[in-house]
Design a protein around this motif. Sequence first.
Motif, PDB file in Angstrom:
ATOM      1  N   ASP A 128       0.569 -38.239  -8.172  1.00  0.00           N
ATOM      2  CA  ASP A 128       1.977 -38.635  -8.077  1.00  0.00           C
ATOM      3  C   ASP A 128       2.489 -38.171  -6.719  1.00  0.00           C
ATOM      4  O   ASP A 128       2.535 -36.974  -6.436  1.00  0.00           O
ATOM      5  CB  ASP A 128       2.777 -37.986  -9.205  1.00  0.00           C
ATOM      6  CG  ASP A 128       4.211 -38.503  -9.289  1.00  0.00           C
ATOM      7  OD1 ASP A 128       4.601 -39.315  -8.414  1.00  0.00           O
ATOM      8  OD2 ASP A 128       4.943 -38.095 -10.205  1.00  0.00           O
ATOM      9  N   VAL A 129       2.841 -39.121  -5.859  1.00  0.00           N
ATOM     10  CA  VAL A 129       3.345 -38.779  -4.534  1.00  0.00           C
ATOM     11  C   VAL A 129       4.857 -38.636  -4.602  1.00  0.00           C
ATOM     12  O   VAL A 129       5.537 -39.373  -5.327  1.00  0.00           O
ATOM     13  CB  VAL A 129       2.942 -39.848  -3.490  1.00  0.00           C
ATOM     14  CG1 VAL A 129       3.514 -41.202  -3.823  1.00  0.00           C
ATOM     15  CG2 VAL A 129       3.343 -39.422  -2.087  1.00  0.00           C
ATOM     16  N   SER A 130       5.383 -37.662  -3.884  1.00  0.00           N
ATOM     17  CA  SER A 130       6.833 -37.462  -3.866  1.00  0.00           C
ATOM     18  C   SER A 130       7.500 -38.654  -3.184  1.00  0.00           C
ATOM     19  O   SER A 130       7.006 -39.190  -2.201  1.00  0.00           O
ATOM     20  CB  SER A 130       7.184 -36.170  -3.121  1.00  0.00           C
ATOM     21  OG  SER A 130       6.730 -36.226  -1.771  1.00  0.00           O
ATOM     22  N   GLY A 131       8.641 -39.085  -3.736  1.00  0.00           N
ATOM     23  CA  GLY A 131       9.351 -40.213  -3.158  1.00  0.00           C
ATOM     24  C   GLY A 131       8.888 -41.524  -3.752  1.00  0.00           C
ATOM     25  O   GLY A 131       7.967 -41.585  -4.558  1.00  0.00           O
ATOM     26  N   TYR A 178     -13.102 -29.912 -13.435  1.00  0.00           N
ATOM     27  CA  TYR A 178     -11.814 -30.454 -12.993  1.00  0.00           C
ATOM     28  C   TYR A 178     -11.080 -29.476 -12.086  1.00  0.00           C
ATOM     29  O   TYR A 178     -11.332 -28.255 -12.100  1.00  0.00           O
ATOM     30  CB  TYR A 178     -10.929 -30.815 -14.194  1.00  0.00           C
ATOM     31  CG  TYR A 178     -10.266 -29.621 -14.870  1.00  0.00           C
ATOM     32  CD1 TYR A 178      -9.028 -29.134 -14.421  1.00  0.00           C
ATOM     33  CD2 TYR A 178     -10.876 -28.983 -15.957  1.00  0.00           C
ATOM     34  CE1 TYR A 178      -8.426 -28.041 -15.045  1.00  0.00           C
ATOM     35  CE2 TYR A 178     -10.277 -27.886 -16.573  1.00  0.00           C
ATOM     36  CZ  TYR A 178      -9.052 -27.426 -16.115  1.00  0.00           C
ATOM     37  OH  TYR A 178      -8.454 -26.344 -16.711  1.00  0.00           O
ATOM     38  N   VAL A 179     -10.148 -30.026 -11.306  1.00  0.00           N
ATOM     39  CA  VAL A 179      -9.187 -29.238 -10.527  1.00  0.00           C
ATOM     40  C   VAL A 179      -7.829 -29.895 -10.680  1.00  0.00           C
ATOM     41  O   VAL A 179      -7.694 -31.110 -10.533  1.00  0.00           O
ATOM     42  CB  VAL A 179      -9.569 -29.172  -9.032  1.00  0.00           C
ATOM     43  CG1 VAL A 179      -8.440 -28.528  -8.227  1.00  0.00           C
ATOM     44  CG2 VAL A 179     -10.857 -28.395  -8.834  1.00  0.00           C
ATOM     45  N   ASN A 180      -6.831 -29.086 -10.983  1.00  0.00           N
ATOM     46  CA  ASN A 180      -5.459 -29.577 -11.119  1.00  0.00           C
ATOM     47  C   ASN A 180      -4.642 -29.053  -9.940  1.00  0.00           C
ATOM     48  O   ASN A 180      -4.331 -27.872  -9.860  1.00  0.00           O
ATOM     49  CB  ASN A 180      -4.841 -29.104 -12.439  1.00  0.00           C
ATOM     50  CG  ASN A 180      -3.494 -29.754 -12.705  1.00  0.00           C
ATOM     51  OD1 ASN A 180      -2.814 -30.204 -11.781  1.00  0.00           O
ATOM     52  ND2 ASN A 180      -3.099 -29.798 -13.960  1.00  0.00           N
ATOM     53  N   PHE A 232      -1.910 -33.780  -7.985  1.00  0.00           N
ATOM     54  CA  PHE A 232      -3.164 -34.519  -8.171  1.00  0.00           C
ATOM     55  C   PHE A 232      -4.068 -33.799  -9.157  1.00  0.00           C
ATOM     56  O   PHE A 232      -4.258 -32.583  -9.091  1.00  0.00           O
ATOM     57  CB  PHE A 232      -3.860 -34.628  -6.815  1.00  0.00           C
ATOM     58  CG  PHE A 232      -5.117 -35.444  -6.806  1.00  0.00           C
ATOM     59  CD1 PHE A 232      -5.112 -36.776  -7.179  1.00  0.00           C
ATOM     60  CD2 PHE A 232      -6.323 -34.873  -6.401  1.00  0.00           C
ATOM     61  CE1 PHE A 232      -6.275 -37.538  -7.162  1.00  0.00           C
ATOM     62  CE2 PHE A 232      -7.488 -35.625  -6.377  1.00  0.00           C
ATOM     63  CZ  PHE A 232      -7.459 -36.959  -6.762  1.00  0.00           C
ATOM     64  N   PHE A 233      -4.610 -34.566 -10.106  1.00  0.00           N
ATOM     65  CA  PHE A 233      -5.618 -34.052 -11.043  1.00  0.00           C
ATOM     66  C   PHE A 233      -6.898 -34.843 -10.830  1.00  0.00           C
ATOM     67  O   PHE A 233      -6.880 -36.076 -10.825  1.00  0.00           O
ATOM     68  CB  PHE A 233      -5.155 -34.197 -12.490  1.00  0.00           C
ATOM     69  CG  PHE A 233      -6.226 -33.826 -13.492  1.00  0.00           C
ATOM     70  CD1 PHE A 233      -6.421 -32.505 -13.857  1.00  0.00           C
ATOM     71  CD2 PHE A 233      -7.042 -34.805 -14.057  1.00  0.00           C
ATOM     72  CE1 PHE A 233      -7.419 -32.146 -14.760  1.00  0.00           C
ATOM     73  CE2 PHE A 233      -8.044 -34.460 -14.962  1.00  0.00           C
ATOM     74  CZ  PHE A 233      -8.230 -33.126 -15.321  1.00  0.00           C
ATOM     75  N   LEU A 234      -8.027 -34.125 -10.667  1.00  0.00           N
ATOM     76  CA  LEU A 234      -9.320 -34.771 -10.432  1.00  0.00           C
ATOM     77  C   LEU A 234     -10.371 -34.158 -11.347  1.00  0.00           C
ATOM     78  O   LEU A 234     -10.467 -32.930 -11.450  1.00  0.00           O
ATOM     79  CB  LEU A 234      -9.747 -34.590  -8.972  1.00  0.00           C
ATOM     80  CG  LEU A 234     -11.140 -35.098  -8.590  1.00  0.00           C
ATOM     81  CD1 LEU A 234     -11.245 -36.610  -8.781  1.00  0.00           C
ATOM     82  CD2 LEU A 234     -11.459 -34.725  -7.142  1.00  0.00           C
ATOM     83  N   ALA A 235     -11.130 -35.016 -12.022  1.00  0.00           N
ATOM     84  CA  ALA A 235     -12.184 -34.534 -12.920  1.00  0.00           C
ATOM     85  C   ALA A 235     -13.481 -35.282 -12.665  1.00  0.00           C
ATOM     86  O   ALA A 235     -13.478 -36.464 -12.308  1.00  0.00           O
ATOM     87  CB  ALA A 235     -11.753 -34.715 -14.373  1.00  0.00           C
TER      88      ALA A 235
END
Length: 409
Positions: free
Chosen positions: A228-231, A294-296, A280-283
Amino acid sequence: MAKRSSSHSLSVKYKDMKLNLLLEVTKAINNNLSKEGLLKIFEDFLRNELNIGKLVLFSSDNNNWECILKYGVGSEYNQIDVEKYLLNISEITTIQFSSEALSKSFEIVVPVFHKTNPLAYILLGDLEEEKMEVSPAIKHLPFIQTLANIIFVAIENKKLAKENLLQVAVRKELELASEMQSLLFPSSLPNDDKMEIAAIYQPHQQVGGDYYDFIRLNENEVAFCMGDVSGKGVAAALLMSNFQANLRVLLPMHKSLPDLIRELNKKVMTNAKGEKFITFFLAKYNSKTKTLHYVNAGHNPPMLISGTNTMQLRLGCTGLGMLDEIMTVKEGVIQINPNDFVLCYTDGVVELEDEQGEEFGVKTLNDLLLSFSSMGMRELNKRIIHELIEHKGKKPYVDDIALFSCRFK
């Protein structure tokens, strides 16, 4: 194996090339580059990158059709009657003219529409017919159409600006961003003997800053993510487009998720210059070992449902683009059981308010997942959207909503 690797590298190259081109075009539009300048970018791409030998481009100005770009052709293009030969064409197709000279010169027509209104027609020739099955021009025709649509919508915006139709121009800008954003999401998601995945994206406006992706790494490993990007608007879509390109290039190069996250943070800092950030969440999931890594990075914690138990996937670091350098990145490692599933979501889900100002909330979402845990992923997503609609009542949406659900088999 080498051939497959080469094919994958070529695919990544073209994906990166396309997104970088969108970045260049969008910057040019934002910098108010002239119509001629935009057409020059378009011509250079077709001529130099895709090696298309002949092109004629007709554009409409108040229903008066004129040739505004051509190369590789002689005077035969003057014989083309747009209304007679082209106006009934609405999809990319091959074309036959009554004139033998025209039929030899042009093989494919690419129409460019805004809704039901034709903006332009692109005639292409010299496409290496003996290699049609591998010709870049043939393979990338849909992207050529999308790129032309973006450019001509921008050109239309220039006309509207001159006529002081600001409201219409803003709407067209959002349509431009929507075109860009549509390229981010995967065209299909798997439902096989290893996993079942479904996703929903509902922008608050025509375009937003939410993003999800699914990437198959090899026979046993896949990656999935949500950001999710700000703006909002074009700027958000532009940053996320560039971010996706970097992710897809860097992911195969980094076995370590923390190292990858640090590298992505540098890319966001370079591109956003501290003005925006990305949660960003990446798994990564290995279907053979049944292990999820994963990294959140500052995102709403996805929920992993295992039987009657719920785990929030929180481990990670701060959001990307918030700090020049991320020193500590924690990686989560989970052993997955058959029928476990994970739901990734954006803040527009849990922060949606009802008419009394009460948020939907994490607990409500958690209870909902446990109550309907036997549902298929597509049905579960639809159920969540239904509950959100019931919750908000007459109150409007104020943010984007994205759901990405994955059941492991």
